[in-house]
Design an enzyme around this catalytic site. Structure first.
Site, PDB file in Angstrom:
ATOM      1  N   GLU A   1       0.883  -1.277  -0.053  1.00  0.00           N
ATOM      2  CA  GLU A   1      -0.054   0.078   0.209  1.00  0.00           C
ATOM      3  C   GLU A   1       0.975   1.138  -0.026  1.00  0.00           C
ATOM      4  O   GLU A   1       2.021   1.222   0.558  1.00  0.00           O
ATOM      5  CB  GLU A   1      -0.933  -0.021   1.289  1.00  0.00           C
ATOM      6  CG  GLU A   1      -1.754   1.117   1.085  1.00  0.00           C
ATOM      7  CD  GLU A   1      -3.001   0.974   2.191  1.00  0.00           C
ATOM      8  OE1 GLU A   1      -3.649   0.056   2.102  1.00  0.00           O
ATOM      9  OE2 GLU A   1      -3.146   1.908   3.210  1.00  0.00           O
TER      10      GLU A   1
ATOM     11  N   TYR B   1     -11.905  -5.124  10.400  1.00  0.00           N
ATOM     12  CA  TYR B   1     -11.350  -4.495  11.625  1.00  0.00           C
ATOM     13  C   TYR B   1     -11.333  -5.823  12.669  1.00  0.00           C
ATOM     14  O   TYR B   1     -12.419  -6.317  13.444  1.00  0.00           O
ATOM     15  CB  TYR B   1     -12.128  -3.729  12.183  1.00  0.00           C
ATOM     16  CG  TYR B   1     -12.237  -2.559  11.343  1.00  0.00           C
ATOM     17  CD1 TYR B   1     -11.231  -1.339  11.261  1.00  0.00           C
ATOM     18  CD2 TYR B   1     -13.424  -2.694  10.061  1.00  0.00           C
ATOM     19  CE1 TYR B   1     -11.380  -0.274  10.310  1.00  0.00           C
ATOM     20  CE2 TYR B   1     -13.231  -1.435   9.298  1.00  0.00           C
ATOM     21  CZ  TYR B   1     -12.440  -0.228   9.305  1.00  0.00           C
ATOM     22  OH  TYR B   1     -12.373   0.575   8.584  1.00  0.00           O
TER      23      TYR B   1
ATOM     24  N   ALA C   1     -10.552  11.209   2.991  1.00  0.00           N
ATOM     25  CA  ALA C   1     -11.850  11.133   3.046  1.00  0.00           C
ATOM     26  C   ALA C   1     -12.397  12.516   2.682  1.00  0.00           C
ATOM     27  O   ALA C   1     -11.603  13.719   2.574  1.00  0.00           O
ATOM     28  CB  ALA C   1     -12.307  10.884   4.412  1.00  0.00           C
TER      29      ALA C   1
ATOM     30  N   THR D   1      -4.146   4.650  -1.545  1.00  0.00           N
ATOM     31  CA  THR D   1      -5.321   5.197  -0.593  1.00  0.00           C
ATOM     32  C   THR D   1      -5.688   6.781  -1.067  1.00  0.00           C
ATOM     33  O   THR D   1      -5.071   7.310  -2.056  1.00  0.00           O
ATOM     34  CB  THR D   1      -4.630   5.532   0.874  1.00  0.00           C
ATOM     35  OG1 THR D   1      -3.757   6.521   0.910  1.00  0.00           O
ATOM     36  CG2 THR D   1      -4.022   4.241   1.472  1.00  0.00           C
TER      37      THR D   1
ATOM     38  N   ALA E   1     -20.163   2.060   4.074  1.00  0.00           N
ATOM     39  CA  ALA E   1     -19.450   1.728   2.821  1.00  0.00           C
ATOM     40  C   ALA E   1     -20.192   0.563   1.984  1.00  0.00           C
ATOM     41  O   ALA E   1     -19.978   0.726   0.325  1.00  0.00           O
ATOM     42  CB  ALA E   1     -18.055   0.800   3.307  1.00  0.00           C
TER      43      ALA E   1
ATOM     44  N   GLY F   1     -14.649   6.232   4.748  1.00  0.00           N
ATOM     45  CA  GLY F   1     -13.734   7.298   5.477  1.00  0.00           C
ATOM     46  C   GLY F   1     -14.138   7.564   6.892  1.00  0.00           C
ATOM     47  O   GLY F   1     -15.219   7.327   7.281  1.00  0.00           O
TER      48      GLY F   1
ATOM     49  N   GLN G   1       6.299   6.444  14.809  1.00  0.00           N
ATOM     50  CA  GLN G   1       5.199   5.671  14.189  1.00  0.00           C
ATOM     51  C   GLN G   1       4.341   5.301  15.167  1.00  0.00           C
ATOM     52  O   GLN G   1       3.127   4.770  14.670  1.00  0.00           O
ATOM     53  CB  GLN G   1       5.894   4.789  13.240  1.00  0.00           C
ATOM     54  CG  GLN G   1       5.119   4.859  11.689  1.00  0.00           C
ATOM     55  CD  GLN G   1       5.938   3.669  11.007  1.00  0.00           C
ATOM     56  OE1 GLN G   1       7.036   3.585  11.234  1.00  0.00           O
ATOM     57  NE2 GLN G   1       5.081   2.847  10.418  1.00  0.00           N
TER      58      GLN G   1
ATOM     59  N   HIS H   1      -8.292   3.296  -3.927  1.00  0.00           N
ATOM     60  CA  HIS H   1      -9.320   3.504  -2.570  1.00  0.00           C
ATOM     61  C   HIS H   1     -10.045   4.789  -3.283  1.00  0.00           C
ATOM     62  O   HIS H   1      -9.722   5.748  -3.863  1.00  0.00           O
ATOM     63  CB  HIS H   1      -8.434   4.005  -1.616  1.00  0.00           C
ATOM     64  CG  HIS H   1      -7.645   2.762  -0.964  1.00  0.00           C
ATOM     65  ND1 HIS H   1      -7.393   2.741   0.446  1.00  0.00           N
ATOM     66  CD2 HIS H   1      -6.975   1.593  -1.429  1.00  0.00           C
ATOM     67  CE1 HIS H   1      -6.610   1.450   0.606  1.00  0.00           C
ATOM     68  NE2 HIS H   1      -6.572   0.943  -0.617  1.00  0.00           N
TER      69      HIS H   1
ATOM     70  N   LYS I   1     -21.814  -5.775   3.912  1.00  0.00           N
ATOM     71  CA  LYS I   1     -20.825  -5.203   3.069  1.00  0.00           C
ATOM     72  C   LYS I   1     -20.489  -6.318   1.938  1.00  0.00           C
ATOM     73  O   LYS I   1     -20.255  -6.012   0.668  1.00  0.00           O
ATOM     74  CB  LYS I   1     -19.686  -4.725   3.746  1.00  0.00           C
ATOM     75  CG  LYS I   1     -18.753  -3.599   2.903  1.00  0.00           C
ATOM     76  CD  LYS I   1     -18.176  -2.630   3.616  1.00  0.00           C
ATOM     77  CE  LYS I   1     -17.111  -3.200   4.780  1.00  0.00           C
ATOM     78  NZ  LYS I   1     -16.425  -2.166   5.522  1.00  0.00           N
TER      79      LYS I   1
HETATM   80  P1  FAD Z   1     -18.087   0.919   6.976  1.00  0.00           P
HETATM   81  O1  FAD Z   1     -18.227  -0.343   6.730  1.00  0.00           O
HETATM   82  O2  FAD Z   1     -19.271   1.909   6.560  1.00  0.00           O
HETATM   83  O3  FAD Z   1     -18.257   0.774   8.635  1.00  0.00           O
HETATM   84  C1  FAD Z   1     -17.784   1.882   9.470  1.00  0.00           C
HETATM   85  C2  FAD Z   1     -18.787   1.681  10.804  1.00  0.00           C
HETATM   86  O4  FAD Z   1     -20.302   1.798  10.492  1.00  0.00           O
HETATM   87  C3  FAD Z   1     -18.503   0.529  11.450  1.00  0.00           C
HETATM   88  O5  FAD Z   1     -18.524   0.332  12.847  1.00  0.00           O
HETATM   89  C4  FAD Z   1     -19.595  -0.524  10.932  1.00  0.00           C
HETATM   90  O6  FAD Z   1     -19.970  -1.588  11.873  1.00  0.00           O
HETATM   91  C5  FAD Z   1     -20.572   0.358  11.003  1.00  0.00           C
HETATM   92  N1  FAD Z   1     -21.934   0.303  10.024  1.00  0.00           N
HETATM   93  C6  FAD Z   1     -21.646  -0.176   8.735  1.00  0.00           C
HETATM   94  N2  FAD Z   1     -22.972  -0.476   8.212  1.00  0.00           N
HETATM   95  C7  FAD Z   1     -23.934  -0.010   9.007  1.00  0.00           C
HETATM   96  C8  FAD Z   1     -25.330   0.137   9.001  1.00  0.00           C
HETATM   97  N3  FAD Z   1     -26.159  -0.571   8.037  1.00  0.00           N
HETATM   98  N4  FAD Z   1     -25.743   0.664  10.259  1.00  0.00           N
HETATM   99  C9  FAD Z   1     -25.238   1.189  11.235  1.00  0.00           C
HETATM  100  N5  FAD Z   1     -23.764   0.970  11.523  1.00  0.00           N
HETATM  101  C10 FAD Z   1     -23.287   0.466  10.168  1.00  0.00           C
HETATM  102  N6  FAD Z   1      -9.720   5.926   4.934  1.00  0.00           N
HETATM  103  C11 FAD Z   1      -9.548   6.722   4.115  1.00  0.00           C
HETATM  104  O7  FAD Z   1      -9.864   7.989   4.432  1.00  0.00           O
HETATM  105  N7  FAD Z   1      -8.778   6.548   2.905  1.00  0.00           N
HETATM  106  C12 FAD Z   1      -8.476   5.286   2.629  1.00  0.00           C
HETATM  107  O8  FAD Z   1      -7.963   5.177   1.551  1.00  0.00           O
HETATM  108  C13 FAD Z   1      -8.604   4.392   3.850  1.00  0.00           C
HETATM  109  N8  FAD Z   1      -8.017   3.077   3.518  1.00  0.00           N
HETATM  110  C14 FAD Z   1      -8.355   2.055   4.535  1.00  0.00           C
HETATM  111  C15 FAD Z   1      -7.854   0.789   4.010  1.00  0.00           C
HETATM  112  C16 FAD Z   1      -8.355  -0.326   5.052  1.00  0.00           C
HETATM  113  C17 FAD Z   1      -7.617  -1.793   4.797  1.00  0.00           C
HETATM  114  C18 FAD Z   1      -8.658  -0.135   6.189  1.00  0.00           C
HETATM  115  C19 FAD Z   1      -8.978  -1.053   7.264  1.00  0.00           C
HETATM  116  C20 FAD Z   1      -9.369   1.213   6.418  1.00  0.00           C
HETATM  117  C21 FAD Z   1      -8.901   2.481   5.549  1.00  0.00           C
HETATM  118  N9  FAD Z   1      -9.421   3.735   5.682  1.00  0.00           N
HETATM  119  C22 FAD Z   1      -9.362   4.591   4.794  1.00  0.00           C
HETATM  120  C23 FAD Z   1     -10.169   4.056   7.201  1.00  0.00           C
HETATM  121  C24 FAD Z   1     -11.624   3.912   7.056  1.00  0.00           C
HETATM  122  O9  FAD Z   1     -12.107   4.809   6.153  1.00  0.00           O
HETATM  123  C25 FAD Z   1     -12.282   4.403   8.266  1.00  0.00           C
HETATM  124  O10 FAD Z   1     -11.644   3.024   9.375  1.00  0.00           O
HETATM  125  C26 FAD Z   1     -13.800   4.367   8.439  1.00  0.00           C
HETATM  126  O11 FAD Z   1     -14.003   4.888   9.754  1.00  0.00           O
HETATM  127  C27 FAD Z   1     -14.869   3.245   7.981  1.00  0.00           C
HETATM  128  O12 FAD Z   1     -14.547   2.960   7.016  1.00  0.00           O
HETATM  129  P2  FAD Z   1     -15.474   1.496   6.367  1.00  0.00           P
HETATM  130  O13 FAD Z   1     -15.230   1.402   4.970  1.00  0.00           O
HETATM  131  O14 FAD Z   1     -14.922   0.300   7.359  1.00  0.00           O
HETATM  132  O15 FAD Z   1     -16.941   1.882   6.658  1.00  0.00           O
END
Ligand code: FAD
Length: 293
Positions: free
Chosen positions: A17, A147, A51, A48, A127, A108, A214, A77, A167
């Site tokens: 990454e 996670y 957001a 990446t 997401a 994000g 870090q 991303h 998802k």
């Molecule tokens: P979601 O899948 O939407 O989940 C977020 C929260 O909402 C979780 O607690 C989930 O349980 C909850 N949730 C999901 N669906 C529902 C529903 N229907 N009702 C109620 N609650 C729900 N961030 C960036 O800005 N840029 C990047 O490039 C980036 N890359 C990443 C790569 C990886 C491998 C990882 C693990 C994270 C990355 N992130 C990045 C961080 C990520 O954007 C954050 O962790 C963000 O807070 C959650 O994103 P998600 O896509 O997991 O969200």
């Protein structure tokens, strides 16, 4: 090539990454570093994005540059928090035109002070909604985040796993994990994930911690548990940059070897745009990579 097809192979492999610059000012430096990472020829390189808007211009620039300069496949991303539907659709159109087939669909992080309930006014509250949109917009291969230590907004792991399953049902082809420093947490997570009926490939994400600075950043970003074995290494070597770098590379290598030994075939490494760190890990694993043993 679609990443899901690469993940079907039996041999051990790595993906890396990288991240784009925040502004154009450092674009050349970041382009150079990311091409050096890609030149190590991992299975693919993920790029990446920040957001708060659909399809970062600089994310696209870095991904295109990697493809042009090295021919290595990229995973772009895409975040949906604060994004308008028209801009997401326009971005997907651009990716299709450019022949980019792989997208990591992310929500994000919530901006400071934002109430999660406010998300409901957005076209993509989660997401999973973005995954659905991407699926409906073309033949993309879609990745999504997971996670092992539970997303910080989730009340508990059952809740988190239920949403993760939604998802995947929305169309995610594979999942990449948040960083973790104790492999047992990953194994425990995988067991529960499989029990919940999710069968798509999961790519463990490994973050090599190569400087003491870090450590705090990683802890804040991920909330990951840092086992004693790891923290004593930082305590002992944190003030000696060369020793800390070597110790961090070896700790990450050790985590990956343990994952390979326990049935994982593909690992994603958060290289932090450091080609030397990525190369050192790859060198340590050289006899295993490409082999199904
Ligand atoms: P979601 O899948 O939407 O989940 C977020 C929260 O909402 C979780 O607690 C989930 O349980 C909850 N949730 C999901 N669906 C529902 C529903 N229907 N009702 C109620 N609650 C729900 N961030 C960036 O800005 N840029 C990047 O490039 C980036 N890359 C990443 C790569 C990886 C491998 C990882 C693990 C994270 C990355 N992130 C990045 C961080 C990520 O954007 C954050 O962790 C963000 O807070 C959650 O994103 P998600 O896509 O997991 O969200």
């Amino acid at each position: 090539m679609r990443i899901i097809d690469m993940l079907r192979k039996e041999a051990f492999s790595l993906s890396f990454e990288v991240f784009p610059p925040k502004t154009d000012a450092s674009l050349d430096t970041v382009r150079k570093a990311t091409v050096e990472v890609a030149a190590l020829r991992p299975d693919f390189v993920s790029v990446t994005c920040g957001a708060g808007g659909a399809g970062g211009r600089l994310t696209l620039d870095i991904a295109r540059n990697i493809r042009q300069e090295t021919g290595v496949e990229t995973l772009e991303h895409l975040t949906c928090i604060g994004a308008k539907r028209e801009s997401v659709l326009a971005h997907l159109h651009t990716l299709r035109e450019l022949g980019m087939e792989n997208i990591m669909a992310l929500r994000g992080d919530l901006p400071a002070g934002m109430d999660p309930a406010d998300l409901n006014a957005s076209p993509y509250p989660h997401a999973a909604d973005l995954v659905r949109e991407i699926r409906a917009s073309g033949d993309f291969c879609v990745g999504a985040a997971c996670y092992p230590e539970v997303h910080p907004e989730s009340t508990d792991q059952r809740d988190d796993l239920r949403h993760l399953r939604e998802k995947v049902e929305a169309g995610a082809d594979f999942l990449t994990t948040q960083m973790f420093f104790d492999n047992n947490l990953l194994y425990n997570f995988l067991y529960k994930l499989r029990e919940s009926g999710v069968t798509v490939p999961v790519l463990p994400g490994i973050m090599p911690i190569t400087s003491a600075n870090q450590v705090e950043r990683a802890r804040k970003l991920s909330g990951s548990f840092m086992p004693r074995r790891f923290t004593s290494l930082v305590d002992r070597f944190g003030s000696d940059p060369a020793a800390m770098k070597q110790a961090g590379i070896i700790y990450a290598t050790d985590q990956i070897i343990d994952l390979f030994a326990n049935g994982i075939r593909h690992v994603h490494v958060y290289t932090m745009n450091k080609p030397d760190v990525a190369a050192a890990i790859q060198r340590n694993l050289a006899p295993m990579l490409g082999s199904s043993l």
